[in-house]
Scaffold this motif. Sequence first.
Motif, PDB file in Angstrom:
ATOM      1  N   LYS A  89       0.114 -32.426  11.893  1.00 61.31           N
ATOM      2  CA  LYS A  89      -0.898 -33.420  11.545  1.00 61.31           C
ATOM      3  C   LYS A  89      -0.864 -33.644  10.031  1.00 61.31           C
ATOM      4  CE  LYS A  89      -3.721 -32.481  15.604  1.00 61.31           C
ATOM      5  NZ  LYS A  89      -2.818 -31.689  16.368  1.00 61.31           N
ATOM      6  N   ASP A  90      -1.864 -33.187   9.294  1.00 57.34           N
ATOM      7  CA  ASP A  90      -1.870 -33.414   7.846  1.00 57.34           C
ATOM      8  C   ASP A  90      -1.624 -32.125   7.051  1.00 57.34           C
ATOM      9  OD1 ASP A  90      -4.246 -32.230   8.529  1.00 57.34           O
ATOM     10  OD2 ASP A  90      -5.464 -33.402   7.157  1.00 57.34           O
ATOM     11  N   ARG A  91      -1.228 -31.061   7.732  1.00 61.49           N
ATOM     12  CA  ARG A  91      -0.972 -29.783   7.066  1.00 61.49           C
ATOM     13  C   ARG A  91       0.524 -29.468   7.069  1.00 61.49           C
ATOM     14  NH1 ARG A  91      -5.453 -25.365   9.035  1.00 61.49           N
ATOM     15  NH2 ARG A  91      -7.236 -26.377   8.099  1.00 61.49           N
ATOM     16  N   LEU A  92       0.956 -28.821   6.011  1.00 67.66           N
ATOM     17  CA  LEU A  92       2.351 -28.407   5.913  1.00 67.66           C
ATOM     18  C   LEU A  92       2.601 -27.254   6.875  1.00 67.66           C
ATOM     19  CD1 LEU A  92       5.047 -28.746   4.384  1.00 67.66           C
ATOM     20  CD2 LEU A  92       4.248 -26.969   2.837  1.00 67.66           C
ATOM     21  N   LEU A  93       3.579 -27.439   7.750  1.00 70.69           N
ATOM     22  CA  LEU A  93       3.967 -26.393   8.678  1.00 70.69           C
ATOM     23  C   LEU A  93       5.100 -25.570   8.076  1.00 70.69           C
ATOM     24  CD1 LEU A  93       3.345 -25.367  11.509  1.00 70.69           C
ATOM     25  CD2 LEU A  93       4.988 -26.991  12.394  1.00 70.69           C
ATOM     26  N   ILE A 106       3.460 -32.874  15.407  1.00 68.66           N
ATOM     27  CA  ILE A 106       4.423 -32.214  14.516  1.00 68.66           C
ATOM     28  C   ILE A 106       5.471 -33.248  14.132  1.00 68.66           C
ATOM     29  CG2 ILE A 106       6.145 -30.385  14.308  1.00 68.66           C
ATOM     30  CD1 ILE A 106       4.526 -28.886  16.509  1.00 68.66           C
ATOM     31  N   SER A 107       5.583 -33.491  12.835  1.00 68.95           N
ATOM     32  CA  SER A 107       6.527 -34.509  12.371  1.00 68.95           C
ATOM     33  C   SER A 107       7.425 -33.955  11.282  1.00 68.95           C
ATOM     34  CB  SER A 107       5.760 -35.736  11.859  1.00 68.95           C
ATOM     35  OG  SER A 107       4.913 -35.357  10.799  1.00 68.95           O
ATOM     36  N   ARG A 108       8.630 -34.500  11.238  1.00 67.69           N
ATOM     37  CA  ARG A 108       9.615 -34.086  10.244  1.00 67.69           C
ATOM     38  C   ARG A 108       9.285 -34.744   8.908  1.00 67.69           C
ATOM     39  NH1 ARG A 108      15.939 -33.436  11.351  1.00 67.69           N
ATOM     40  NH2 ARG A 108      16.577 -32.898   9.233  1.00 67.69           N
ATOM     41  N   ILE A 109       9.475 -33.997   7.837  1.00 68.86           N
ATOM     42  CA  ILE A 109       9.229 -34.513   6.485  1.00 68.86           C
ATOM     43  C   ILE A 109      10.490 -35.225   6.008  1.00 68.86           C
ATOM     44  CG2 ILE A 109       8.793 -33.872   4.085  1.00 68.86           C
ATOM     45  CD1 ILE A 109       7.267 -31.430   5.157  1.00 68.86           C
ATOM     46  N   ASP A 110      10.335 -36.472   5.568  1.00 68.27           N
ATOM     47  CA  ASP A 110      11.458 -37.187   4.973  1.00 68.27           C
ATOM     48  C   ASP A 110      11.734 -36.584   3.607  1.00 68.27           C
ATOM     49  OD1 ASP A 110      11.693 -38.986   7.099  1.00 68.27           O
ATOM     50  OD2 ASP A 110      10.160 -40.301   6.252  1.00 68.27           O
ATOM     51  N   ALA A 111      13.006 -36.266   3.362  1.00 62.59           N
ATOM     52  CA  ALA A 111      13.331 -35.624   2.096  1.00 62.59           C
ATOM     53  C   ALA A 111      14.422 -36.371   1.333  1.00 62.59           C
ATOM     54  CB  ALA A 111      13.753 -34.175   2.332  1.00 62.59           C
ATOM     55  N   GLY A 128      -9.592 -25.699  16.368  1.00 63.75           N
ATOM     56  CA  GLY A 128      -9.038 -26.372  17.544  1.00 63.75           C
ATOM     57  C   GLY A 128      -7.828 -27.214  17.212  1.00 63.75           C
ATOM     58  N   LEU A 129      -7.886 -27.917  16.093  1.00 65.58           N
ATOM     59  CA  LEU A 129      -6.777 -28.789  15.703  1.00 65.58           C
ATOM     60  C   LEU A 129      -5.530 -28.006  15.312  1.00 65.58           C
ATOM     61  CD1 LEU A 129      -8.594 -31.502  13.550  1.00 65.58           C
ATOM     62  CD2 LEU A 129      -7.501 -31.823  15.764  1.00 65.58           C
ATOM     63  N   TYR A 130      -5.714 -26.884  14.654  1.00 67.23           N
ATOM     64  CA  TYR A 130      -4.576 -26.171  14.086  1.00 67.23           C
ATOM     65  C   TYR A 130      -4.328 -24.819  14.743  1.00 67.23           C
ATOM     66  CZ  TYR A 130      -5.112 -29.847  10.708  1.00 67.23           C
ATOM     67  OH  TYR A 130      -5.223 -31.075  10.128  1.00 67.23           O
ATOM     68  N   ALA A 131      -4.824 -24.625  15.954  1.00 70.95           N
ATOM     69  CA  ALA A 131      -4.659 -23.350  16.650  1.00 70.95           C
ATOM     70  C   ALA A 131      -3.199 -23.063  16.993  1.00 70.95           C
ATOM     71  CB  ALA A 131      -5.499 -23.329  17.919  1.00 70.95           C
TER      72      ALA A 131
END
Length: 183
Positions: A168-172, A126-131, A68-71
């Motif tokens: 969330k906490d997974r790499l997209l 969905i959040s952008r990764i600071d690089a 459900g969280l990552y569908a």
Amino acid sequence: MIENEDRLEQEAEDIRRETAEGSPEVAEHDRVAALEKQLEEANSKALYAAAEIQNVRRRLETEKQQAGLYATTQFARDMLAIKDHLERALGAVSDELRADKVASNFLAGIESTARELEQVFTRHGISRIDAMGEQLDPHKHQAMMEVPSDDAEPGTIVQEMQPGYMLKDRLLRPALVGVARKP
């Protein structure tokens, strides 16, 4: 399991009947002990089966929550391509074009669409990764090249070619980056 218990009860009844008919007590004691052992084994197996069912139920519940969280993962990845195109389009607009009234109105619509897409991403985790300026993290960044640099420590990200995103906490999608190295 119920059949085993019924069989055990029948054997116990047979023993009682034989005892009443005068069979030796030693044989009776041995048979009762054997039946008690079988009953104990049956109970043990029943407890094991119940525990296994509970573990399976717990595991399925966890998998259901994760699903459900990552569908939306694949859909989110597809939307990242659209966001990239919008950002490239806005980045390619010159200051001269921004000064033109017709083009300015058109650009305002594109910028509004990009902001709305960013808000939708935020609402759905969905959040952008600071690089930039961060140390290379292989779990979030993908190094595409090394850049000779006197200003940055080796392993520090000095260039971002494509932003990365988390769901969330997974790499997209990992950020595609250039990493500093000693010249």
